[in-house]
Design an enzyme around this catalytic site. Structure first.
Site, mmCIF file in Angstrom:
data_model
loop_
_atom_site.group_PDB
_atom_site.id
_atom_site.type_symbol
_atom_site.label_atom_id
_atom_site.label_comp_id
_atom_site.label_asym_id
_atom_site.label_seq_id
_atom_site.Cartn_x
_atom_site.Cartn_y
_atom_site.Cartn_z
ATOM 1 N N GLU A 50 0.873 -1.166 0.000
ATOM 2 C CA GLU A 50 0.000 0.000 0.000
ATOM 3 C C GLU A 50 0.917 1.224 0.000
ATOM 4 O OE1 GLU A 50 -2.744 0.073 3.314
ATOM 5 O OE2 GLU A 50 -3.459 2.036 2.652
ATOM 6 N N ARG B 63 5.237 -13.538 9.142
ATOM 7 C CA ARG B 63 5.950 -12.300 8.826
ATOM 8 C C ARG B 63 7.322 -12.302 9.482
ATOM 9 N NH1 ARG B 63 2.568 -8.279 9.044
ATOM 10 N NH2 ARG B 63 3.961 -6.599 9.588
ATOM 11 N N LYS C 279 4.661 0.144 10.031
ATOM 12 C CA LYS C 279 4.653 1.504 9.492
ATOM 13 C C LYS C 279 4.200 2.515 10.538
ATOM 14 C CE LYS C 279 3.399 0.244 5.185
ATOM 15 N NZ LYS C 279 2.221 -0.008 4.371
HETATM 16 P P1 ATP Z 1 2.939 -2.766 8.220
HETATM 17 O O1 ATP Z 1 2.229 -3.825 8.995
HETATM 18 O O2 ATP Z 1 4.342 -2.557 8.600
HETATM 19 O O3 ATP Z 1 2.192 -1.481 8.165
HETATM 20 P P2 ATP Z 1 1.788 -3.669 5.877
HETATM 21 O O4 ATP Z 1 1.574 -5.132 5.876
HETATM 22 O O5 ATP Z 1 0.626 -2.832 6.209
HETATM 23 O O6 ATP Z 1 3.031 -3.327 6.762
HETATM 24 P P3 ATP Z 1 1.674 -3.435 3.086
HETATM 25 O O7 ATP Z 1 2.088 -2.317 2.227
HETATM 26 O O8 ATP Z 1 0.236 -3.724 3.218
HETATM 27 O O9 ATP Z 1 2.314 -3.163 4.495
HETATM 28 O O10 ATP Z 1 2.478 -4.763 2.746
HETATM 29 C C1 ATP Z 1 2.846 -5.197 1.457
HETATM 30 C C2 ATP Z 1 3.226 -6.646 1.536
HETATM 31 O O11 ATP Z 1 4.337 -6.829 2.389
HETATM 32 C C3 ATP Z 1 2.097 -7.495 2.084
HETATM 33 O O12 ATP Z 1 1.953 -8.646 1.265
HETATM 34 C C4 ATP Z 1 2.565 -7.856 3.461
HETATM 35 O O13 ATP Z 1 2.047 -9.105 3.848
HETATM 36 C C5 ATP Z 1 4.084 -7.857 3.317
HETATM 37 N N1 ATP Z 1 4.721 -7.599 4.598
HETATM 38 C C6 ATP Z 1 4.558 -6.534 5.405
HETATM 39 N N2 ATP Z 1 5.269 -6.654 6.535
HETATM 40 C C7 ATP Z 1 5.931 -7.845 6.453
HETATM 41 C C8 ATP Z 1 6.833 -8.559 7.309
HETATM 42 N N3 ATP Z 1 7.196 -8.076 8.496
HETATM 43 N N4 ATP Z 1 7.302 -9.748 6.874
HETATM 44 C C9 ATP Z 1 6.957 -10.230 5.687
HETATM 45 N N5 ATP Z 1 6.112 -9.623 4.837
HETATM 46 C C10 ATP Z 1 5.597 -8.436 5.201
HETATM 47 MG MG MG Z 2 -1.185 -3.549 5.734
#
Ligand code: ATP
Ligand code: MG
Length: 570
Positions: A37, A269, A279
C-alpha cells in the site's frame, strides 16, 4: 525477469505447493505479486515479501507483478509510490511491464459490484456506523441481520449508482456482501465492500467518491491479473474464506478474464529483534524526531538501509537463509548483520582510517621524508589491485592502541614494546607525553629500517601487535557516524519481568541512547576518492559508506554500516 544474482528462494512449503500445482496441472505457470500500500516507505519485512514473491516467480520461470494497493485515498501519495519502485529495483528485481495499481481496476471492480448486487450477493446497507458495529456481534456472539439486508437487488443497485454519483455524504450508505451474519469467522458477516469517501485519490483525483475496501479489491485484483499464488502474511489467514468467496462469486458470473483462479497462501511475517517493523511505529519515530526521516541510517527501511550501506545482496541472502514458514518467531538482528557482513567482506575494498586519533612521532624518521608503502585493496581479491600510503615522521594511531601501563595480554604499543605498523615498519615505543590529567597527548617510537613489510628481513621481527596508522600531512578529514541499534532491548516495548499490571510500556521507552556517535577521524589519502554507495572496510573497525545525503567533497561524511564482529552477542 532480471536479477543481478543467484536465485533467492530455497525450498520451503510454498515451493512444495507450487511444484505440486505445476505437476498436477492446476496452474499453467507461476504468477505472483508484491502488493504494497503506498502509504509509507518499505521496511525490512517488505524485503522478505519482495524476495519471496519475485524469487518464486524467478525460480519457476514465471513473473511477479508490482501492484500498488491504493484503495485508501486518505493516506496514499506518489512520493511513496516512487520510493517503493526504487526500493524493489534496488533489491535487484524487475516487474517488466507488470506495474499495476488497484486504482487501475476501479471501473472494473465497480462493474463486478453491480453484478454481485444483481445476483443477490451484495446489498446497500444504510445503517449508521454505530449500528453496523453493534450488529456485527463478537467472537462469542453471532451478528444480527441488518434491517436493510432484505433490500431488493434493484433498490440496492439504484442506491449504489447514486452513491457513485456523489448524492450522499460519507457514512450514509455502504455496500456489503450478503454472506452470513452468524458465521463464526467475523470476516464473513456481510463484510463491507464499498464505502463513501469524498476524498481525492493520488491517481484518480475526484473521479470517485466511493472506494472499495482492501478485502474486496485485493482478491479481485489478483483475479484480474491472473495471479496464480497470492502470498501474504499470516494475519490474513482469516480473510482467506472471504477471498475465496469473492473470487468464486465473480467467477461464476463469468466476469474474470483469466482461466487461472488465484489462491491465497500465508507465511509468517519477519520479526527482527532490536527494531520495529510496523509503518505506524516507524511514522511515530519520525514524527517524534527520534530519527531524521525515513532514510535515517538507523531506520529499518530500505531507503535507510541504502544510506546505512547494507548491500541488496545481503537482504537476498538473509531471506534465503532465514527461510519461510508458517510459525511465528523472532530472528535475532545479528543474523541480518551477519548476512550483511558476509557480503561486505567479499565486496568491500579495504581502507585505513583512525577514528580516535593519538599522535605518534617516529623519532628516527626525518621531517619531510616519505616512504610510499604498497597496500592491497582486498586480501582475497588481487584483481582489486593495490594503492600506496605515505609513511612519515608524524602519524595518527588509535588512542586505544597505546597503554602507558599495559594490562596483562595487551600486545600493542606501550613503553618499550614493539609492534608492526601495518604495511610499513616494526616500531619500538621510546616514550610518551601526558597532560596534567594523565591523558596521553603524544607517543614516540623508532623504527627498524630493515623491518619494512615485504622485504626479506621483515619476518625476522616477531611481534604480536599489528597497528594501522595514517600520515598526518596527507590525512583526509572525515566525519564518521557510528551507528548502532536503535533499540537497546530485543523486543522494544515488551513487558519486563516484575512489571505489575499497572505498568504500560511503549517501544519509545526502549530507545538505545547510543544509537549514533559522531567522530572526527582521519583517513588515508585514497579515501578522498570514496564514492557514495561504494562499501569500504576500514581495517580493524568495520564497514563504512559515504553518506549519500550529507557528504561533500572536502567535507566527507561516512556512516558505519556494521562492525567487523558481533559485539552484541558478547
Ligand atoms: P505494516 O504492517 O508494517 O504497516 P503492511 O503489511 O501494512 O506493513 P503493506 O504495504 O500492506 O504493508 O504490505 C505489502 C506486503 O508486504 C504485504 O503482502 C505484506 O504481507 C508484506 N509484509 C509486510 N510486513 C511484512 C513482514 N514483516 N514480513 C513479511 N512480509 C511483510
Ligand atoms: Mg497492511
Amino acid at each position: 525477469m532480471g536479477m543481478s544474482s543467484a536465485a533467492t528462494v530455497a525450498t520451503n512449503f510454498l515451493t512444495h505447493i507450487i511444484e505440486s500445482d505445476l505437476s498436477e496441472g492446476r496452474v499453467a505457470g507461476v504468477v505472483t505479486r508484491f502488493p504494497p500500500e503506498p502509504n509509507g516507505y518499505l521496511h525490512f519485512g517488505h524485503a522478505k515479501s519482495i524476495c519471496l514473491n519475485f524469487g518464486l516467480a524467478q525460480r519457476y520461470g514465471g513473473r511477479c507483478h508490482l501492484r500498488l494497493d491504493d484503495t485508501n485515498p486518505a493516506t496514499e501519495d506518489d512520493e511513496y509510490v516512487q520510493s517503493i519502485e526504487q526500493s524493489v529495483r534496488w533489491l535487484g528485481f524487475d516487474w517488466g511491464e507488470h506495474h499495476h495499481f488497484a486504482s487501475d481496476y476501479f471501473e472494473q471492480l465497480y462493474r463486478f459490484a453491480e453484478a454481485l448486487i444483481l445476483a443477490g450477493h451484495a446489498y446497500v446497507d444504510s445503517q449508521s456506523t454505530e449500528d453496523l458495529r453493534r450488529r456485527r456481534g463478537s467472537l462469542t456472539e453471532p451478528g444480527e441481520d441488518s434491517p436493510f439486508r432484505a433490500r431488493s437487488a434493484n433498490e440496492s443497485l439504484e442506491l449504489f449508482r447514486r452513491m457513485r454519483a456523489g448524492e450522499f455524504p460519507d457514512g450514509t450508505h455502504v455496500l456489503r456482501a450478503r454472506i452470513d451474519m452468524a458465521a463464526p469467522n467475523m470476516n464473513l458477516r456481510d463484510p463491507l465492500l464499498y464505502r463513501i469517501r469524498h476524498v481525492a485519490h493520488h491517481r484518480t483525483g475526484n473521479t470517485w467518491c466511493i472506494y472499495p475496501l482492501y478485502d474486496y479489491a485485493h482478491p479481485l485484483s489478483d483475479a484480474i491479473e491472473g495471479i496464480s499464488h497470492s502470498i501474504c502474511t499470516l494475519e490474513f489467514e482469516d480473510h482467506r474464506p472471504l477471498y475465496d468467496w469473492l473470487v468464486d462469486r465473480v467467477r461464476e458470473l463469468g466476469l474474470l478474464p483469466h482461466p487461472t483462479r488465484p489462491h491465497q497462501y500465508e507465511f509468517s511475517r519477519l520479526n527482527l529483534t532490536y527494531i520495529v517493523l510496523s509503518k505506524r511505529k516507524l511514522i511515530e519515530l519520525i514524527e517524534k524526531k527520534v530519527v531524521s526521516g525515513w532514510d535515517d541510517p538507523r531506520m529499518p527501511t530500505l531507503v535507510g538501509a541504502q544510506r546505512r550501506g547494507y548491500p541488496a545482496e545481503g537482504f537476498r541472502r538473509f531471506v534465503e537463509q532465514s527461510g519461510v514458514s508458517k510459525s511465528d518467531g523472532w530472528i535475532d538482528y545479528s543474523v541480518l548483520e551477519g548476512s550483511m557482513r558476509d557480503v561486505l567482506n567479499e565486496q568491500a575494498p579495504r581502507r585505513v582510517a583512525v577514528l580516535d586519533p593519538l599522535e605518534l612521532i617516529i623519532e628516527n624518521m626525518p621531517e619531510g621524508e616519505t616512504v610510499e608503502c604498497t597496500v592491497v585493496n582486498h586480501p582475497q581479491r588481487p584483481e582489486l589491485g593495490s594503492r600506496t600510503m605515505p609513511f612519515e615522521r608524524r602519524l595518527w594511531i588509535e588512542r586505544e592502541d597505546f597503554q602507558a601501563e599495559p594490562q596483562k595480554g595487551f600486545f600493542r604499543l606501550a613503553p618499550g614494546a614493539r609492534v608492526r605498523l601495518k604495511y610499513a615498519f616494526v616500531a619500538e615505543c621510546t616514550g610518551f607525553d601526558a597532560d596534567a590529567d594523565g591523558r596521553v597527548t603524544q607517543v614516540r617510537a623508532r623504527i627498524f629500517e630493515d623491518s619494512r613489510s615485504g622485504t626479506p628481513g621483515a619476518d625476522l621481527y616477531k611481534v604480536k601487535g599489528n597497528l594501522h596508522w595514517v600520515a598526518q600531512r596527507h590525512a583526509v578529514d572525515l566525519e564518521v557516524r557510528q551507528y548502532d541499534r536503535l533499540f537497546s532491548v530485543p523486543i522494544p516495548g515488551a513487558r519486563r519481568e516484575g512489571d505489575g499490571p499497572e505498568v504500560e510500556r511503549s517501544f519509545l521507552d526502549d530507545l538505545n541512547p547510543h544509537s549514533i556517535e559522531v567522530l572526527q577521524a582521519y583517513g588515508e589519502p585514497a579515501l578522498a576518492q570514496a564514492k557514495a554507495a561504494e562499501p569500504l572496510q576500514f581495517e580493524r573497525h568495520g564497514y563504512f559508506v559515504v553518506d549519500a545525503r550529507d557528504s561533500r567533497p572536502g567535507a566527507l561524511v561516512f556512516n558505519r554500516t556494521v562492525g567487523l564482529k558481533d559485539t552484541w552477542q558478547g
